[in-house]
Design an enzyme around this catalytic site. Structure first.
Site, PDB file in Angstrom:
ATOM      1  N   PHE A   1       0.728  -1.098   0.111  1.00 20.13           N
ATOM      2  CA  PHE A   1      -0.199   0.549   0.101  1.00 20.13           C
ATOM      3  C   PHE A   1       0.586   1.455   0.485  1.00 20.13           C
ATOM      4  O   PHE A   1       1.778   1.612   0.180  1.00 20.13           O
ATOM      5  CB  PHE A   1      -0.907  -0.117   0.662  1.00 20.13           C
ATOM      6  CG  PHE A   1      -2.556   0.418   0.764  1.00 20.13           C
ATOM      7  CD1 PHE A   1      -3.078  -1.414   0.548  1.00 20.13           C
ATOM      8  CD2 PHE A   1      -3.399   0.933   0.891  1.00 20.13           C
ATOM      9  CE1 PHE A   1      -4.379  -1.680  -0.213  1.00 20.13           C
ATOM     10  CE2 PHE A   1      -4.913   0.974   0.007  1.00 20.13           C
ATOM     11  CZ  PHE A   1      -5.412  -0.168   0.285  1.00 20.13           C
TER      12      PHE A   1
ATOM     13  N   GLN B   1      -7.251  15.200   2.938  1.00 18.22           N
ATOM     14  CA  GLN B   1      -6.797  14.497   2.452  1.00 18.22           C
ATOM     15  C   GLN B   1      -7.883  14.254   1.166  1.00 18.22           C
ATOM     16  O   GLN B   1      -8.603  13.632   1.039  1.00 18.22           O
ATOM     17  CB  GLN B   1      -6.033  13.344   2.456  1.00 18.22           C
ATOM     18  CG  GLN B   1      -5.596  11.992   1.692  1.00 18.22           C
ATOM     19  CD  GLN B   1      -5.029  10.550   2.477  1.00 18.22           C
ATOM     20  OE1 GLN B   1      -6.267   9.550   2.602  1.00 18.22           O
ATOM     21  NE2 GLN B   1      -4.170  10.823   2.704  1.00 18.22           N
TER      22      GLN B   1
ATOM     23  N   HIS C   1      -8.031  11.721  -1.937  1.00 18.07           N
ATOM     24  CA  HIS C   1      -7.522   9.794  -2.552  1.00 18.07           C
ATOM     25  C   HIS C   1      -7.692  10.366  -4.050  1.00 18.07           C
ATOM     26  O   HIS C   1      -8.147  10.439  -4.608  1.00 18.07           O
ATOM     27  CB  HIS C   1      -8.564   8.845  -2.466  1.00 18.07           C
ATOM     28  CG  HIS C   1      -7.464   7.706  -2.636  1.00 18.07           C
ATOM     29  ND1 HIS C   1      -7.939   7.062  -3.613  1.00 18.07           N
ATOM     30  CD2 HIS C   1      -7.694   6.957  -1.503  1.00 18.07           C
ATOM     31  CE1 HIS C   1      -7.157   5.510  -3.628  1.00 18.07           C
ATOM     32  NE2 HIS C   1      -7.474   6.208  -2.427  1.00 18.07           N
TER      33      HIS C   1
ATOM     34  N   LEU D   1     -14.826   5.701  -4.556  1.00 16.81           N
ATOM     35  CA  LEU D   1     -13.350   5.881  -4.348  1.00 16.81           C
ATOM     36  C   LEU D   1     -12.986   4.351  -4.863  1.00 16.81           C
ATOM     37  O   LEU D   1     -13.972   3.311  -5.163  1.00 16.81           O
ATOM     38  CB  LEU D   1     -13.066   5.006  -2.900  1.00 16.81           C
ATOM     39  CG  LEU D   1     -11.750   4.815  -2.808  1.00 16.81           C
ATOM     40  CD1 LEU D   1     -11.111   6.265  -2.710  1.00 16.81           C
ATOM     41  CD2 LEU D   1     -11.874   4.961  -1.138  1.00 16.81           C
TER      42      LEU D   1
ATOM     43  N   GLU E   1      -6.597   1.864  -3.312  1.00 15.20           N
ATOM     44  CA  GLU E   1      -5.684   1.848  -2.925  1.00 15.20           C
ATOM     45  C   GLU E   1      -4.562   0.347  -3.316  1.00 15.20           C
ATOM     46  O   GLU E   1      -3.797   0.320  -3.720  1.00 15.20           O
ATOM     47  CB  GLU E   1      -4.884   2.411  -2.391  1.00 15.20           C
ATOM     48  CG  GLU E   1      -3.573   3.468  -2.824  1.00 15.20           C
ATOM     49  CD  GLU E   1      -3.091   4.339  -1.718  1.00 15.20           C
ATOM     50  OE1 GLU E   1      -1.672   3.610  -0.759  1.00 15.20           O
ATOM     51  OE2 GLU E   1      -3.483   5.148  -1.006  1.00 15.20           O
TER      52      GLU E   1
ATOM     53  N   ARG F   1      -0.912   9.855  -0.625  1.00 13.37           N
ATOM     54  CA  ARG F   1      -1.619   9.858  -1.511  1.00 13.37           C
ATOM     55  C   ARG F   1      -1.642  11.436  -2.109  1.00 13.37           C
ATOM     56  O   ARG F   1      -2.259  11.933  -3.330  1.00 13.37           O
ATOM     57  CB  ARG F   1      -3.230   9.430  -0.578  1.00 13.37           C
ATOM     58  CG  ARG F   1      -3.367   8.532  -0.379  1.00 13.37           C
ATOM     59  CD  ARG F   1      -4.716   8.629  -0.319  1.00 13.37           C
ATOM     60  NE  ARG F   1      -4.907   7.136   0.220  1.00 13.37           N
ATOM     61  CZ  ARG F   1      -5.752   6.835   1.217  1.00 13.37           C
ATOM     62  NH1 ARG F   1      -6.034   6.791   2.025  1.00 13.37           N
ATOM     63  NH2 ARG F   1      -5.853   4.348   0.609  1.00 13.37           N
TER      64      ARG F   1
ATOM     65  N   HIS G   1     -11.267  12.925   0.569  1.00 11.69           N
ATOM     66  CA  HIS G   1     -11.653  11.907   1.377  1.00 11.69           C
ATOM     67  C   HIS G   1     -11.254  11.138   2.169  1.00 11.69           C
ATOM     68  O   HIS G   1     -12.218  11.115   3.476  1.00 11.69           O
ATOM     69  CB  HIS G   1     -10.552  10.703   0.239  1.00 11.69           C
ATOM     70  CG  HIS G   1     -10.212   8.988   1.157  1.00 11.69           C
ATOM     71  ND1 HIS G   1     -11.682   7.923   0.624  1.00 11.69           N
ATOM     72  CD2 HIS G   1      -9.522   8.184   1.748  1.00 11.69           C
ATOM     73  CE1 HIS G   1     -10.900   6.574   1.217  1.00 11.69           C
ATOM     74  NE2 HIS G   1      -9.672   7.285   2.284  1.00 11.69           N
TER      75      HIS G   1
ATOM     76  N   ARG H   1      -2.395  11.520   5.993  1.00 12.87           N
ATOM     77  CA  ARG H   1      -2.719   9.997   6.129  1.00 12.87           C
ATOM     78  C   ARG H   1      -2.564   9.140   5.173  1.00 12.87           C
ATOM     79  O   ARG H   1      -2.572   8.950   4.284  1.00 12.87           O
ATOM     80  CB  ARG H   1      -3.757   9.495   6.448  1.00 12.87           C
ATOM     81  CG  ARG H   1      -4.753   8.019   6.913  1.00 12.87           C
ATOM     82  CD  ARG H   1      -5.565   7.697   7.732  1.00 12.87           C
ATOM     83  NE  ARG H   1      -6.963   8.146   6.143  1.00 12.87           N
ATOM     84  CZ  ARG H   1      -6.844   7.257   5.643  1.00 12.87           C
ATOM     85  NH1 ARG H   1      -5.830   5.890   4.990  1.00 12.87           N
ATOM     86  NH2 ARG H   1      -7.868   7.629   4.696  1.00 12.87           N
TER      87      ARG H   1
END
Length: 574
Positions: free
Chosen positions: A115, A235, A237, A247, A250, A281, A347, A389
């Site tokens: 990730f 954030q 995404h 979404l 990821e 991100r 996000h 994050r």
């Protein structure tokens, strides 16, 4: 109606249910939820939950801590990051024992995949750290925790909307909530309250957040004089479905998916040559917009491609089944053979209600706790995410700090008695509801909400400027004035969703005002906060947390230091 519980938890997502599981059977606990619990937004988390189990390749908790600190652009409080990385391992095993259906390795251990931003040996290269259940990890966490709470006989008040937080002489004494079905107000008297109400992505036009993510707990705390921390850091995404914001996890890139521009180039080679598409991100979102600005979007439009076509079809079908369904349902495309149009989508809030590592809400720069008040999950800011994050760290945050908050609450309610309520504790909530029902203005809630979301997307999105943020503040002032002139057509109290949406719009305006003011003040670029007029990170002046409070004299900004223990700030290179 009056209720009395030792502990009240507001929100039935991952953090709230994890806390409830610690309290159930040992004290009298209630969970209040605006939604039926398994509709909570934790269920939308797809790709995984990070823990340095080392099941697939070598890994260590301190590597996870380092990645969390570096990914957060060194605004992370490192004591919190250490707690997160260390306790993630035990939390995952606890979930497994409660029946979580993790994907497994051939020898039966919890499987793990790559990730964004997670590395081995302090940044050498990507590592397989994300435990997962296909691409519906959050959904499985929600189901597992809800069934655990039911087994432990937690009391639930479903479709109850929190309207006010009760504070008496500086002590938290409960909450006021509205039963959406009847419109009746309920007073919940408690020794301790946990706010686990989720985020506020609905301040933006294009978002991955559910309709219910309107910042209720964050806004109510703000209204009651509690400062909010680091609200400028929001954030985006990188991979939301074009125009819809839905979404695409990821996990797509963790399984080998590639981002391509309109020329077919793998453009992340220009921006993050080591981690490529699995860079943090904030970096990937900016890279997408930079490609579009350079004229390398698809057909001159503001999107790029997510390419899964080179992956084996069985990987797409078995490890990314929900994503595959989304693409086929919403776009009419087949990810096995078609490129997928994506753009960054709002996000996750790194900022929120300030807490310590035990979930206690703090009131000032000295981190003084409010007795009896706790927060966990996306509505809270323990500052484990800093300025950005990492993927899979949100679910770890929920279970680690939800568990810690629940355990600390248990000790608190065992050692303390009920603090008396103030006279007429529901008067503020009742006045707000009556005002909305009786107001005969000319403004419509849906119109104001759409204008708010458009303005936030334009001036407080991936790229920001001082002029844009000032323009945004002017717009928010106008919207606040117009909000006082709203009118709703449904005047009844029974399941009045028009009333609910009007209340939610007030919460969104509060959150937006905090974001705009905090972002305008921070004259640097760090993590998800990118100021084009101040493009460099400025540790000399801005290695500190923002606190913003609503006072009688308006919004007031103050700052507190970042906790640094092991890792000194360095340039982020991927």
């Amino acid at each position: 109606m009056y209720h009395r519980f030792d502990a009240v938890i507001v929100g039935a997502g991952g953090a709230g249910l994890m806390a409830a599981a610690q309290l159930a059977g040992q004290c009298n606990v209630a969970v209040i939820s605006k939604l039926y619990p398994v509709r909570s937004h934790t269920g939308a988390a797809q790709g995984g939950i990070a823990a340095a189990l080392g099941n697939v390749e070598e890994d260590h908790w301190i590597w996870h801590m380092f990645d969390t600190v570096k990914g957060g652009d060194y605004l992370v409080d490192q004591d919190a990051a250490e707690v997160l990385a260390r306790e993630a391992i035990d939390a995952i095993i606890e979930l497994e024992h409660w029946g979580f259906p993790f994907n497994r390795t051939p020898d039966g251990r919890i499987d793990q995949r790559r990730f964004g931003g997670h590395t081995r040996n302090f940044g050498e290269g990507p590592v397989r750290r994300a435990c997962y259940a296909a691409d519906r990890t959050g959904h499985m966490i929600l189901q597992t925790l809800y069934q655990t709470a039911l087994k432990k006989q937690v009391t639930f008040f479903d479709e109850f909307m929190m309207l006010d937080l009760l504070l008496t002489d500086g002590v938290c004494t409960g909450v006021v909530a509205m039963d959406i079905e009847t419109g009746e107000l309920h007073i919940f008297h408690a020794k301790a309250v946990l706010l686990a109400t989720g985020g506020f992505g609905r301040v933006y036009k294009v978002t991955s957040n559910a309709l219910a993510a309107t910042g209720d707990g964050v806004a109510i705390a703000f209204r009651r004089g509690i400062p909010l921390e680091d609200m400028e850091f929001y954030q985006f995404h990188p991979t939301g479905i074009y125009k819809m914001g839905i979404l695409l996890s990821e996990a797509c890139r963790g399984e080998g998916g590639i981002l391509r521009n309109g020329l077919g180039e793998r453009f992340m080679e220009r921006y993050a040559p080591t981690l490529l598409d699995l860079a943090p991100r904030d970096m990937v979102s900016r890279a997408i917009y930079q490609e579009i600005r350079a004229g390398r979007g698809v057909d001159g439009k503001d999107y790029v491609w997510l390419d899964l076509t080179h992956l084996p079809p069985e990987v797409i079908e078995t490890k990314l089944p929900d994503i595959t369904d989304f693409v086929r349902t919403y776009l009419g495309l087949d990810p096995v053979k078609d490129l997928i149009p994506i753009q960054p989508t709002a996000h996750y809030a790194m900022g929120g209600i300030p807490t310590d590592v035990d979930g206690r809400v703090t009131i000032d720069e000295q981190n003084t706790p409010i007795p009896g008040l706790y927060a966990a999950g996306e509505c809270a800011c323990v500052s484990v995410h800093g300025a950005n994050r990492l993927g899979t760290n949100s679910l770890v945050d929920l279970v680690v700090f939800g568990r810690r908050a629940g355990r600390h609450m248990l000790t608190f309610v065992q050692e303390n008695d009920f603090h008396p309520l103030s006279k007429e504790p529901d008067y503020r909530a009742r006045a707000e509801v009556e005002w909305i029902l009786e107001n005969e203005g000319t403004e419509r809630v849906a119109t104001l909400r759409a204008e708010l979301q458009e303005a936030m997307m334009t001036d407080a999105g991936v790229f920001r400027t001082g002029d844009g943020l000032k323009r945004l503040q002017q717009k928010l002032g106008e919207l606040r004035t117009r909000y006082s002139q709203i009118r709703i057509d449904d005047k009844c109290r029974t399941f009045n969703m028009e009333l609910v949406e009007a209340i939610e719009l007030g919460f969104l305006l509060d959150c937006a005002e905090a974001i705009a003011a905090s972002a305008l003040a921070r004259e640097e670029s760090r993590g998800a906060h990118y100021r084009e007029d101040f493009p460099a990170r400025d540790d000399a002046n801005w290695l500190k947390h923002t606190l913003i409070a609503r006072t009688s004299g308006g919004l007031q900004l103050s700052y507190k230091p970042v906790v640094i223990t092991r890792f000194e700030p360095k340039e982020r290179v991927y």
